[in-house]
Design a protein around this motif. Structure first.
Motif, mmCIF file in Angstrom:
data_model
loop_
_atom_site.group_PDB
_atom_site.id
_atom_site.type_symbol
_atom_site.label_atom_id
_atom_site.label_comp_id
_atom_site.label_asym_id
_atom_site.label_seq_id
_atom_site.Cartn_x
_atom_site.Cartn_y
_atom_site.Cartn_z
ATOM 1 N N LYS A 1 0.838 -1.207 0.000
ATOM 2 C CA LYS A 1 0.000 0.000 0.000
ATOM 3 C C LYS A 1 0.873 1.258 0.000
ATOM 4 N N ALA A 2 1.974 1.218 0.741
ATOM 5 C CA ALA A 2 2.847 2.383 0.823
ATOM 6 C C ALA A 2 3.392 2.752 -0.550
ATOM 7 N N ARG A 3 3.843 1.749 -1.336
ATOM 8 C CA ARG A 3 4.350 2.035 -2.688
ATOM 9 C C ARG A 3 3.246 2.606 -3.572
ATOM 10 N N GLN A 4 2.038 2.084 -3.427
ATOM 11 C CA GLN A 4 0.908 2.559 -4.235
ATOM 12 C C GLN A 4 0.569 4.008 -3.895
ATOM 13 N N TYR A 5 0.504 4.312 -2.583
ATOM 14 C CA TYR A 5 0.143 5.667 -2.167
ATOM 15 C C TYR A 5 1.249 6.669 -2.497
ATOM 16 N N ALA A 6 2.496 6.230 -2.372
ATOM 17 C CA ALA A 6 3.623 7.145 -2.578
ATOM 18 C C ALA A 6 3.720 7.645 -4.007
ATOM 19 N N SER A 7 3.209 6.891 -4.938
ATOM 20 C CA SER A 7 3.302 7.284 -6.348
ATOM 21 C C SER A 7 2.020 7.926 -6.867
ATOM 22 N N THR A 8 1.117 8.297 -5.988
ATOM 23 C CA THR A 8 -0.142 8.904 -6.412
ATOM 24 C C THR A 8 0.101 10.240 -7.120
ATOM 25 N N SER A 9 -0.813 10.581 -8.002
ATOM 26 C CA SER A 9 -0.704 11.862 -8.721
ATOM 27 C C SER A 9 -1.513 12.975 -8.051
ATOM 28 N N LYS A 10 -2.170 12.654 -6.967
ATOM 29 C CA LYS A 10 -2.964 13.668 -6.257
ATOM 30 C C LYS A 10 -2.050 14.728 -5.647
ATOM 31 N N GLY A 11 -2.591 15.940 -5.572
ATOM 32 C CA GLY A 11 -1.829 17.029 -4.974
ATOM 33 C C GLY A 11 -1.779 16.914 -3.452
#
Length: 475
Positions: A420-430
């Motif tokens: 989950k951490a890798r997924q969240y860390a690469s998010t495009s959200k501001g």
């Protein structure tokens, strides 16, 4: 009621007239009554004003207040050497013989919280010292004569006392408010009337002369000097006391009529039981202010409303809870000002600071804020502010982590599963959108900020104890 006619009128302050004798009996529509001269308990003299201990105390106060220089450019740091110089000895002699003349005041405009500007009149630091010396002797003598419903600029009284008194009037069944706004009050104080009222308390002609000259000192703005024929500009130590002396006439009139009211400086409300009574009071107060005090009501900002529809000194009243009684809460305007202040602390300027330093600064602001809004009886008032602070801190921390790799590492350390951490860390959200997502709220939870030392308004509210309550005694 007929206008007051003094038995003895004398000239003070180069043309400003003053009454130092006993007022004659005045008749009203309901019969005869005696409008007694106000007693101050003791006569204040220039000798007491010039007493060495009084001068030293005033010097410390002016220095601690700091403030900008006046027209002569002298700063508060120059004041102590000046007070030990022959020039100060000459000034004291002029005060003693009644020939002292203040310098012009420097005009400076400041922004009001609700828009517009207010003109300040900044005296020189020497004139501020003299005003402070006079204030320290006059205030203890005059303050006890003021109304119990007056709270502004008085020792031992605060805006919170005024708010508590407002609530108690509502609890007594006064659920309609006559909300009166005075148009440019400090700029419209009538000099002759003020000196007449001041003469009830002060017999020493030299003190009256100095105050009269302060009132009429020229205003210097943009290199141009203009003469002042009315008003007591804010900026000098004496202005608050003089404003209370002036508006005490209004307090006396409202008390004579049996009204329940609250006044904090020029911000006052009258509490009544019905809308009809409210409009009647508004009209009578308008007439009294115009005829007796030469003041105008700001019609656009004055109204008669239900108590739930107004805010006073940063608070509103709602009827909620099991008993349906009145409860204090932070007003919407205050909420907006609080959010604006917190945005300043947590905005762009915070990006260059460490999180620990930012938390320390914000906690200082929140502690000061709680000192004022602690009367609020609605828990969500505190929780809403806390939630916004934590969200902005999450946004700052997310910015500080910068790269996806570092964000992933930090999230794992804070208990987020690696996938989950890798997924969240690469998010495009501001950053602002991310700050409200469940995963970041889980990683940077309330306990995380508590360990950093972040002050919580809601936790302080739940800890108590509740603030003291004022008791009212009506005759």
């Amino acid at each position: 009621m007929k206008a007051e006619r003094p038995d003895r009128v004398r000239e003070v302050a180069d043309g400003i007239r003053d009454n130092s004798g006993t007022e004659r009996q005045a008749s009203s529509a309901n019969g005869e009554r005696i409008d007694e001269q106000l007693s101050t308990g003791r006569a204040v003299t220039m000798k007491e004003v010039l007493d060495r201990r009084n001068v030293e105390r005033a010097l410390r106060r002016v220095k601690s207040n700091k403030g900008a220089p006046g027209v002569d450019g002298m700063t508060v740091w120059d004041l102590e050497p000046f007070a030990q110089s022959p020039a100060w000895e000459r000034a004291c002699k002029r005060l003693e013989d009644g020939s002292y003349r203040p310098k012009a005041v420097r005009g400076a405009e400041i922004r009001k919280p609700h828009g517009g500007t207010r003109m300040l009149g900044i005296p020189t630091v020497v004139d501020r010292l003299v005003q402070q010396m006079i204030l320290q002797e006059l205030q203890p003598a005059i303050d006890p004569t003021f109304s119990e419903s007056s709270f502004g600029y008085r020792p031992g009284r605060s805006p919170l006392d005024a708010v508590e008194r407002w609530k108690e009037h509502v609890e007594a069944g006064r659920e309609w408010v006559v909300n009166i706004d005075l148009r440019a009050f400090f700029d419209r104080i009538h000099h002759d009337k003020l000196m007449h009222l001041l003469g009830r308390h002060v017999n020493d002609k030299r003190i009256l002369k100095v105050i009269g000259r302060y009132l009429r000192a020229d205003l210097m703005k943009g290199g141009l000097s203009s003469q002042r024929r009315e008003g007591a500009p804010q900026g000098g130590p004496l202005s608050p006391l003089l404003s209370n002396i002036y508006l005490h006439e209004l307090d006396r009139e409202l008390e004579r009529r049996g009204h329940r009211f609250v006044r904090y400086a020029d911000d006052f409300i009258v509490l009544v039981k019905s809308e009809k009574a409210g409009h009647r009071v508004l009209e009578s107060v308008r007439t009294f202010l115009d005829r007796k005090l030469k003041l105008e009501i700001n019609e656009d900002k004055s109204s008669v409303e239900r108590v739930e529809e107004i805010s006073y000194l940063g608070y509103s009243i709602i009827f909620k809870g099991g008993d349906g009684g009145p409860r204090l809460t932070v007003s919407r305007k205050s909420h907006r000002r609080i959010q604006a202040k917190l945005r300043e602390e947590l905005g762009r300027s915070a990006r260059g600071r460490s999180i620990n330093d930012t938390v320390k600064r914000v906690s200082s602001v929140l502690r000061g804020l709680y000192g004022y809004i602690r009367l609020s009886e609605t828990q969500n008032s505190y929780g809403d502010i806390d939630g916004r602070v934590r969200r902005r801190l999450r946004m700052l921390i997310w910015r500080h982590w910068k790269t996806p790799k570092n964000r992933c590492k930090k999230l794992i350390l804070l208990g987020i599963a690696p996938v989950k951490a890798r997924q969240y860390a690469s998010t495009s959200k501001g950053p602002w959108r991310i700050s409200k997502t469940p995963f970041l709220q889980q990683a940077l939870c309330n306990e995380y900020f508590a360990k950093l030392g972040l002050f919580s308004l809601e936790a302080a509210y739940l800890r108590g104890p509740r603030p003291r309550q004022l008791s009212l005694h009506f005759s």
